[in-house]
Design a protein around this motif. Structure first.
Motif, PDB file in Angstrom:
ATOM      1  N   LYS A   1       0.826  -1.209   0.000  1.00 51.67           N
ATOM      2  CA  LYS A   1       0.000   0.000   0.000  1.00 51.67           C
ATOM      3  C   LYS A   1       0.861   1.260   0.000  1.00 51.67           C
ATOM      4  O   LYS A   1       2.083   1.199   0.074  1.00 51.67           O
ATOM      5  N   ASN A   2       0.165   2.388  -0.116  1.00 54.90           N
ATOM      6  CA  ASN A   2       0.789   3.713  -0.035  1.00 54.90           C
ATOM      7  C   ASN A   2       1.815   3.950  -1.142  1.00 54.90           C
ATOM      8  O   ASN A   2       2.888   4.510  -0.909  1.00 54.90           O
ATOM      9  N   ILE A   3       1.473   3.497  -2.348  1.00 57.26           N
ATOM     10  CA  ILE A   3       2.333   3.723  -3.510  1.00 57.26           C
ATOM     11  C   ILE A   3       2.048   5.113  -4.057  1.00 57.26           C
ATOM     12  O   ILE A   3       0.887   5.503  -4.249  1.00 57.26           O
ATOM     13  N   ASN A   4       3.105   5.853  -4.325  1.00 58.85           N
ATOM     14  CA  ASN A   4       2.987   7.204  -4.876  1.00 58.85           C
ATOM     15  C   ASN A   4       3.330   7.156  -6.357  1.00 58.85           C
ATOM     16  O   ASN A   4       4.359   6.609  -6.752  1.00 58.85           O
ATOM     17  N   VAL A   5       2.465   7.722  -7.184  1.00 63.54           N
ATOM     18  CA  VAL A   5       2.619   7.628  -8.639  1.00 63.54           C
ATOM     19  C   VAL A   5       2.549   9.020  -9.246  1.00 63.54           C
ATOM     20  O   VAL A   5       1.842   9.903  -8.747  1.00 63.54           O
ATOM     21  N   GLY A   6       3.291   9.223 -10.333  1.00 62.18           N
ATOM     22  CA  GLY A   6       3.225  10.513 -11.015  1.00 62.18           C
ATOM     23  C   GLY A   6       4.032  10.509 -12.297  1.00 62.18           C
ATOM     24  O   GLY A   6       4.610   9.491 -12.652  1.00 62.18           O
ATOM     25  N   PRO A   7       4.128  11.617 -12.992  1.00 62.09           N
ATOM     26  CA  PRO A   7       3.417  12.867 -12.684  1.00 62.09           C
ATOM     27  C   PRO A   7       1.924  12.814 -12.989  1.00 62.09           C
ATOM     28  O   PRO A   7       1.174  13.709 -12.635  1.00 62.09           O
ATOM     29  N   THR A   8       1.475  11.731 -13.687  1.00 58.39           N
ATOM     30  CA  THR A   8       0.046  11.525 -13.921  1.00 58.39           C
ATOM     31  C   THR A   8      -0.275  10.079 -13.598  1.00 58.39           C
ATOM     32  O   THR A   8       0.612   9.241 -13.445  1.00 58.39           O
ATOM     33  N   LEU A   9      -1.559   9.778 -13.508  1.00 64.48           N
ATOM     34  CA  LEU A   9      -2.012   8.405 -13.348  1.00 64.48           C
ATOM     35  C   LEU A   9      -2.339   7.821 -14.718  1.00 64.48           C
ATOM     36  O   LEU A   9      -2.524   8.565 -15.685  1.00 64.48           O
ATOM     37  N   PRO A  10      -2.422   6.490 -14.820  1.00 66.10           N
ATOM     38  CA  PRO A  10      -2.790   5.889 -16.105  1.00 66.10           C
ATOM     39  C   PRO A  10      -4.099   6.466 -16.644  1.00 66.10           C
ATOM     40  O   PRO A  10      -5.085   6.576 -15.917  1.00 66.10           O
TER      41      PRO A  10
END
Length: 447
Positions: free
Chosen positions: A399-408
């Motif tokens: 959990k708590n995965i940070n994604v960027g600069p945009t999401l799919p």
């Protein structure tokens, strides 16, 4: 958070069944609503990555039958009139993720069995000597065959992008004409391949279509599925045309004093477990940062370099994939008071399982649940194949995965909200220093 995520309800990048557009109506004539169509798109994208890793493992002789069954079952699941249940879609996506964990483990074992366990090595960057071939992609078996076929011919071999970790493997490194790395992530190839005047082999995906400005068309060779209009394809693993091209190009020397470090495979890192645990218990290591993913051109990705640059000295970076080229030219040194490196390149995108192996070992040794470990995961999003890594993490309950600069873009608000509520997925803010304070505060907002 949810307000910020609403902007990512974009039209799906794949064509959904008739009437299943993202906007205007919730259900189409097929009866399948937009969210289910997008979840099935996600399955298909995940299968692309699963198939890529399966291909490399299978050609090295590994048994992939368990993964093959998931691929077949999931394609069957995506039949238009097969299933209309949200929870069953999530269950199947997690099954794809579990197969992703399995296939990365299988491929990792196949790589280390065939090429040995990687160890850290410093590699020259952008320095080229004499006649040369540049190899891009992921296919280590293809690189091995090329090294064999060029031995004694006066041709030096260089890596590009995801092929950089090849230098860590002892059975590849033993070839003295495997010299160094040239260039960075995949998208620099149009400019780079114009500047590099030798022969070039694309061994897997991430090839950029030829443009009018390309001067390297006659020097570019495709392999297996990797190709583009107008290039010569290697047939039957015979690299003779590529070798002849390299010889005809003559001396293509380039000068540079730069270097990069690679070869931090998890099997090597786990041998340092006692020192790592001691450093954690004594407060010398405060936090691990998994900063990885697929790089791409455009704004927003300078965030990852800024984040890496500003990490305190008691923090360690684990990385993989081509996202590392955003910051792998920095000398991060060692954790103060130890001999432990602050920067560890785990390998290619398929070596992302290494970070999980390390986290699981830390969890077992410390008794701390994996989601409570001092680990922050910060991923950069780009390529379809990356879906399998994200699904693999979800299947493990990470959990708590940070994604960027945009999401799919094939996620809509309903899917995003589900991921936020059940997995704590978070979009990076774009402000690296502000996010760093959040990470160092145990993923809690700083008052």
């Amino acid at each position: 958070m949810s307000e910020n995520l609403k902007m990512f309800c974009h039209q799906c990048e794949m064509s959904a069944p008739d009437g299943c557009g993202a906007h205007g109506q919730s259900k189409g004539t097929c009866g399948k609503d937009d969210t289910l169509a997008r979840l099935q798109d996600t399955m298909v994208f995940g299968l692309k990555g699963l198939s890529a890793y399966r291909h490399h493992a299978h050609e090295l002789g590994a048994d992939t039958s368990e993964v093959d069954r998931v691929i077949a079952d999931t394609l069957y699941f995506t039949l238009t009139n097969s299933n209309f249940n949200f929870n069953e879609h999530i269950k199947q996506l997690l099954a794809v993720g579990s197969a992703g964990v399995k296939v990365m483990d299988i491929l990792s074992e196949a790589h280390t069995k065939t090429f040995g366990v990687p160890t850290p090595v410093k590699v020259s960057q952008n320095k080229v000597e004499g006649r040369a071939i540049l190899v891009s992609g992921h296919n280590l078996k293809a690189l091995k065959m090329l090294l064999e076929q060029t031995e004694g011919k006066g041709i030096n071999i260089y890596t590009h992008s995801e092929m950089l970790p090849a230098h860590g493997y002892p059975e590849l490194r033993k070839y003295s004409h495997l010299k160094g790395n040239v260039g960075k992530a995949w998208f620099d190839q149009t400019k780079l391949f114009n500047e590099f005047k030798g022969a070039i082999l694309m061994s897997t995906n991430c090839i950029v279509p030829l443009r009018n400005s390309c001067e390297y068309k006659d020097r570019l060779f495709g392999y297996q599925i990797a190709g583009t209009e107008g290039v010569t394809m290697i047939e039957n693993d015979d690299f003779t045309p590529l070798i002849e091209c390299a010889l005809a190009c003559g001396d293509v020397s380039m000068h540079s004093d730069l270097s990069l470090t690679t070869g931090g495979h998890y099997k090597t890192i786990l041998t340092l477990a006692p020192q790592i645990l001691d450093a954690i218990n004594s407060g010398k290591i405060r936090r691990f940062f998994v900063i990885a993913g697929c790089d791409a051109p455009g704004k927003g990705r300078e965030y990852y370099r800024e984040l890496a640059e500003n990490l305190p000295q008691d923090c360690v970076i684990l990385t993989s994939s081509c996202g590392k080229f955003r910051f792998n030219d920095i000398d991060f040194g060692v954790v103060p008071g130890t001999n432990l490196p602050r920067y560890i390149d785990l390998g290619q995108c398929n070596d992302s399982n290494g970070a999980v192996k390390i986290a699981l070992a830390l969890s077992e040794a410390t008794g701390i649940a994996i989601n409570d470990l001092p680990v922050s995961i910060v991923l950069m999003w780009m390529e379809q194949k990356a879906v399998i890594i994200l699904l693999a993490l979800f299947s493990l309950g990470v959990k708590n995965i940070n994604v960027g600069p945009t999401l799919p873009k094939f996620f809509n608000e309903e899917i995003v909200n589900f991921l936020v509520e059940n997995f704590g997925v978070r979009l990076i803010s774009g402000d690296a220093k502000a996010d760093l304070a959040y990470f160092l505060n145990g993923h809690k907002d700083v008052a």
